[in-house]
Motif scaffolding. Structure first.
Motif, mmCIF file in Angstrom:
data_model
loop_
_atom_site.group_PDB
_atom_site.id
_atom_site.type_symbol
_atom_site.label_atom_id
_atom_site.label_comp_id
_atom_site.label_asym_id
_atom_site.label_seq_id
_atom_site.Cartn_x
_atom_site.Cartn_y
_atom_site.Cartn_z
ATOM 1 N N ARG A 154 -10.713 10.344 12.649
ATOM 2 C CA ARG A 154 -9.905 9.140 12.900
ATOM 3 C C ARG A 154 -8.633 9.561 13.650
ATOM 4 O O ARG A 154 -7.960 10.509 13.210
ATOM 5 C CB ARG A 154 -9.553 8.525 11.542
ATOM 6 N N THR B 292 0.817 -1.213 0.000
ATOM 7 C CA THR B 292 0.000 0.000 0.000
ATOM 8 C C THR B 292 0.855 1.269 0.000
ATOM 9 O O THR B 292 2.003 1.247 0.460
ATOM 10 C CB THR B 292 -0.906 -0.001 1.260
ATOM 11 N N ASP B 293 0.258 2.369 -0.451
ATOM 12 C CA ASP B 293 0.958 3.666 -0.392
ATOM 13 C C ASP B 293 1.038 4.191 1.051
ATOM 14 O O ASP B 293 1.817 5.101 1.344
ATOM 15 C CB ASP B 293 0.273 4.693 -1.297
ATOM 16 N N HIS C 135 -5.179 10.563 11.774
ATOM 17 C CA HIS C 135 -5.655 10.518 10.379
ATOM 18 C C HIS C 135 -4.628 11.108 9.399
ATOM 19 O O HIS C 135 -4.291 12.287 9.504
ATOM 20 C CB HIS C 135 -6.955 11.335 10.315
ATOM 21 N N ASN D 199 -5.499 4.052 -2.940
ATOM 22 C CA ASN D 199 -6.840 3.570 -2.566
ATOM 23 C C ASN D 199 -7.584 2.977 -3.757
ATOM 24 O O ASN D 199 -7.749 3.647 -4.775
ATOM 25 C CB ASN D 199 -7.691 4.729 -2.031
ATOM 26 N N TYR E 126 -2.097 -0.386 11.061
ATOM 27 C CA TYR E 126 -2.216 -1.071 9.765
ATOM 28 C C TYR E 126 -1.008 -0.791 8.883
ATOM 29 O O TYR E 126 -0.349 -1.720 8.397
ATOM 30 C CB TYR E 126 -3.507 -0.630 9.047
ATOM 31 N N TYR F 101 -19.142 3.740 14.928
ATOM 32 C CA TYR F 101 -19.871 4.998 14.741
ATOM 33 C C TYR F 101 -20.755 5.342 15.944
ATOM 34 O O TYR F 101 -21.679 6.128 15.828
ATOM 35 C CB TYR F 101 -20.690 4.944 13.438
HETATM 36 O O1 DAU Z 1 -4.160 4.009 0.490
HETATM 37 C C1 DAU Z 1 -4.380 2.618 0.397
HETATM 38 C C2 DAU Z 1 -5.229 2.171 1.552
HETATM 39 O O2 DAU Z 1 -6.547 2.633 1.289
HETATM 40 C C3 DAU Z 1 -5.221 0.663 1.744
HETATM 41 O O3 DAU Z 1 -3.921 0.254 2.085
HETATM 42 C C4 DAU Z 1 -6.205 0.255 2.837
HETATM 43 O O4 DAU Z 1 -6.257 -1.157 2.932
HETATM 44 C C5 DAU Z 1 -7.574 0.776 2.458
HETATM 45 O O5 DAU Z 1 -8.500 0.469 3.466
HETATM 46 C C6 DAU Z 1 -7.531 2.288 2.235
HETATM 47 O O6 DAU Z 1 -7.275 2.984 3.485
HETATM 48 P P1 DAU Z 1 -8.043 4.355 3.870
HETATM 49 O O7 DAU Z 1 -7.986 4.502 5.321
HETATM 50 O O8 DAU Z 1 -7.571 5.462 3.008
HETATM 51 O O9 DAU Z 1 -9.528 3.934 3.350
HETATM 52 P P2 DAU Z 1 -10.986 4.168 4.008
HETATM 53 O O10 DAU Z 1 -11.969 3.806 2.938
HETATM 54 O O11 DAU Z 1 -11.103 3.531 5.323
HETATM 55 O O12 DAU Z 1 -11.032 5.738 4.193
HETATM 56 C C7 DAU Z 1 -10.853 6.615 3.106
HETATM 57 C C8 DAU Z 1 -10.899 8.030 3.655
HETATM 58 O O13 DAU Z 1 -12.248 8.310 4.076
HETATM 59 C C9 DAU Z 1 -10.019 8.231 4.870
HETATM 60 O O14 DAU Z 1 -9.480 9.553 4.828
HETATM 61 C C10 DAU Z 1 -10.985 8.118 6.051
HETATM 62 C C11 DAU Z 1 -12.303 8.636 5.477
HETATM 63 N N1 DAU Z 1 -13.531 8.021 6.019
HETATM 64 C C12 DAU Z 1 -13.626 6.660 6.063
HETATM 65 C C13 DAU Z 1 -14.743 6.052 6.568
HETATM 66 C C14 DAU Z 1 -14.850 4.553 6.649
HETATM 67 C C15 DAU Z 1 -14.588 8.827 6.436
HETATM 68 O O15 DAU Z 1 -14.507 10.075 6.358
HETATM 69 N N2 DAU Z 1 -15.704 8.228 6.933
HETATM 70 C C16 DAU Z 1 -15.829 6.863 7.036
HETATM 71 O O16 DAU Z 1 -16.883 6.379 7.538
#
Ligand code: DAU
Ligand code: NAD
Length: 351
Positions: free
Chosen positions: A290, A132-133, A293, A187, A158, A350
């Motif tokens: 988060r 991953t990045d 974050h 992502n 992670y 949540y």
């Molecule tokens: O960058 C690659 C990574 O992308 C992968 O290595 C990970 O396995 C993959 O889960 C993903 O990580 P992120 O943390 O970036 O993905 P996530 O979809 O959990 O969150 C994307 C963005 O959205 C992040 O800035 C957090 C935000 N978010 C996420 C959720 C679940 C929200 O604002 N609200 C939410 O409910």
């Protein structure tokens, strides 16, 4: 034949489906079927002799050794991992076990198998590690995108566990000569994405009339790649990557989270308007951020394009529309993966 680990998860399953749609080379799919693994995603392969599914742990050295001896693969592609950042914050232990200890045990079994190969079989063998990045940490607004030379600065349990696994893979090449390749991708989004991650969660909640939770101010930036483009990049690296090298994979699609959610709402408003004719945007809710974050990820994928001629086929606009259409057409898949355990997770995260 090849062995794929984690092939019942989001990216692994897309890889397996694409692989068998494009070639007759069989594969063994080793997956523990954690909450994120789903046999239903692979239902179209039932009865297909080219797909051998084995439920098991990459950390089970004896099992992996047995599979390697029996099937004598020319490559192992390692997708298996705990992958959700928020879950790693609530409980990092599973991430250490699978992503670090599991990868270590897998590498040990593969090293022993590869050591016993001879001639062309030995020369042609590959271990491709999917990473991953996030291992590179977080960028400021004006920083250039991550290249393969960026320092590792992981910020979450992670990403730290993925960084550790990348280091082990690198060390097995330098110390033992194991023929490894590593990809670091941004992502992903697309079909069969588990609805704990931003894009599928927002689509699922929107359609269910629930809140669309935005962490903090929603201005964090992610660099989005359609999952099938990630799969084509992995196939290309497996085919032509230089041993011991790492390749960044990305689609040059940086977006702020809030903009991604606005886009999803606009497509849903068009394809599946709410009964009250209001926009899905009205369901957006800002929630607690988060912890730790990461502010911005951006991938410079020019090495992969320059050296191996890979480019993504989808833009964000085409890929995100296909994704929404897929979720609208596959409500039954979503319904089945959002039962029991999923509800417990949502209630905890949540609350
Ligand atoms: O960058 C690659 C990574 O992308 C992968 O290595 C990970 O396995 C993959 O889960 C993903 O990580 P992120 O943390 O970036 O993905 P996530 O979809 O959990 O969150 C994307 C963005 O959205 C992040 O800035 C957090 C935000 N978010 C996420 C959720 C679940 C929200 O604002 N609200 C939410 O409910
Ligand atoms: P996912 O969580 O959807 O799927 C992971 C799969 O691995 C599941 O099927 C699970 O059952 C399996 N698994 C977990 N532990 C295992 C173990 N010990 N033994 C065997 N199988 C096990 O993850 P994903 O989003 O498909 O990610 C796949 C890989 O790609 C991961 O290594 C992840 O770090 C990496 N990656 C993901 C993204 C992304 O945006 N999702 C981006 C870049 C890299």
């Amino acid at each position: 034949m090849i062995i794929v680990t984690g092939g019942a998860g989001f990216i692994g399953a897309n890889f397996v489906l694409d692989w068998l749609a494009q070639s007759d080379e069989a594969l063994v799919n080793l997956d523990i079927l954690s909450y994120a693994g789903n046999r239903e995603t692979l239902a179209s392969l039932d009865g297909d002799a080219r797909h051998i599914f084995v439920q098991g742990d990459i950390g089970d050295k004896e099992l992996v050794a047995r599979l390697l001896a029996e099937h004598r693969p020319r490559a192992v592609v390692n997708f298996a991992a705990e992958s959700h950042v928020d879950r790693s914050i609530h409980g990092p232990e599973a991430f250490i076990q699978t992503n670090i200890v599991g990868t270590f045990n897998l590498l040990e079994a593969v090293r022993s198998y590869w050591g016993g190969l001879e001639g062309e079989d030995k020369a042609n063998f590959r271990f491709l590690h999917v990473s991953t990045d996030e291992v590179y940490g977080s960028l400021g607004k004006e920083d250039p995108a991550f290249t393969e030379n960026n320092r590792y600065e992981p910020n979450s349990p992670y990403s730290a566990s993925k960084a550790a696994s990348d280091h082990l893979v690198r060390a097995y090449h330098h110390t033992y000569g194991l023929p490894v390749l590593t990809t670091n991708c941004s992502n992903n989004y697309g079909p069969y994405h588990f609805p704990e991650k931003l894009i599928p969660l927002v689509i699922h909640n929107a359609l269910a009339g629930k809140e669309l939770p935005i962490y903090g101010d929603g201005q964090q930036i992610r660099d989005w790649l359609y999952v099938k483009d990630h799969c084509s990049a992995i196939r290309r690296v497996l085919e032509a990557g230089v041993l011991g090298e790492t390749y960044n994979v990305g689609g040059w699609n940086e977006k702020a989270n809030l903009d991604v959610v606005y886009t999803l709402c606009a497509i849903l408003d068009e394809l599946n308007p709410r009964a009250d004719a209001q926009s899905y945007k009205t369901q957006i809710t800002f929630v607690k951020d988060r912890p730790g974050h990461d502010k911005r990820y951006a991938i410079d994928a020019s090495k992969l394009e320059r050296e191996l001629g890979w480019k993504p086929a989808e833009t964000f606009e085409t890929g995100i529309r296909k994704t929404v259409q897929w979720y609208l057409a596959n409500a039954a898949w979503v319904e089945n993966v959002t039962s029991g355990n999923y509800r417990n997770w949502v209630a905890k995260q949540y609350a």
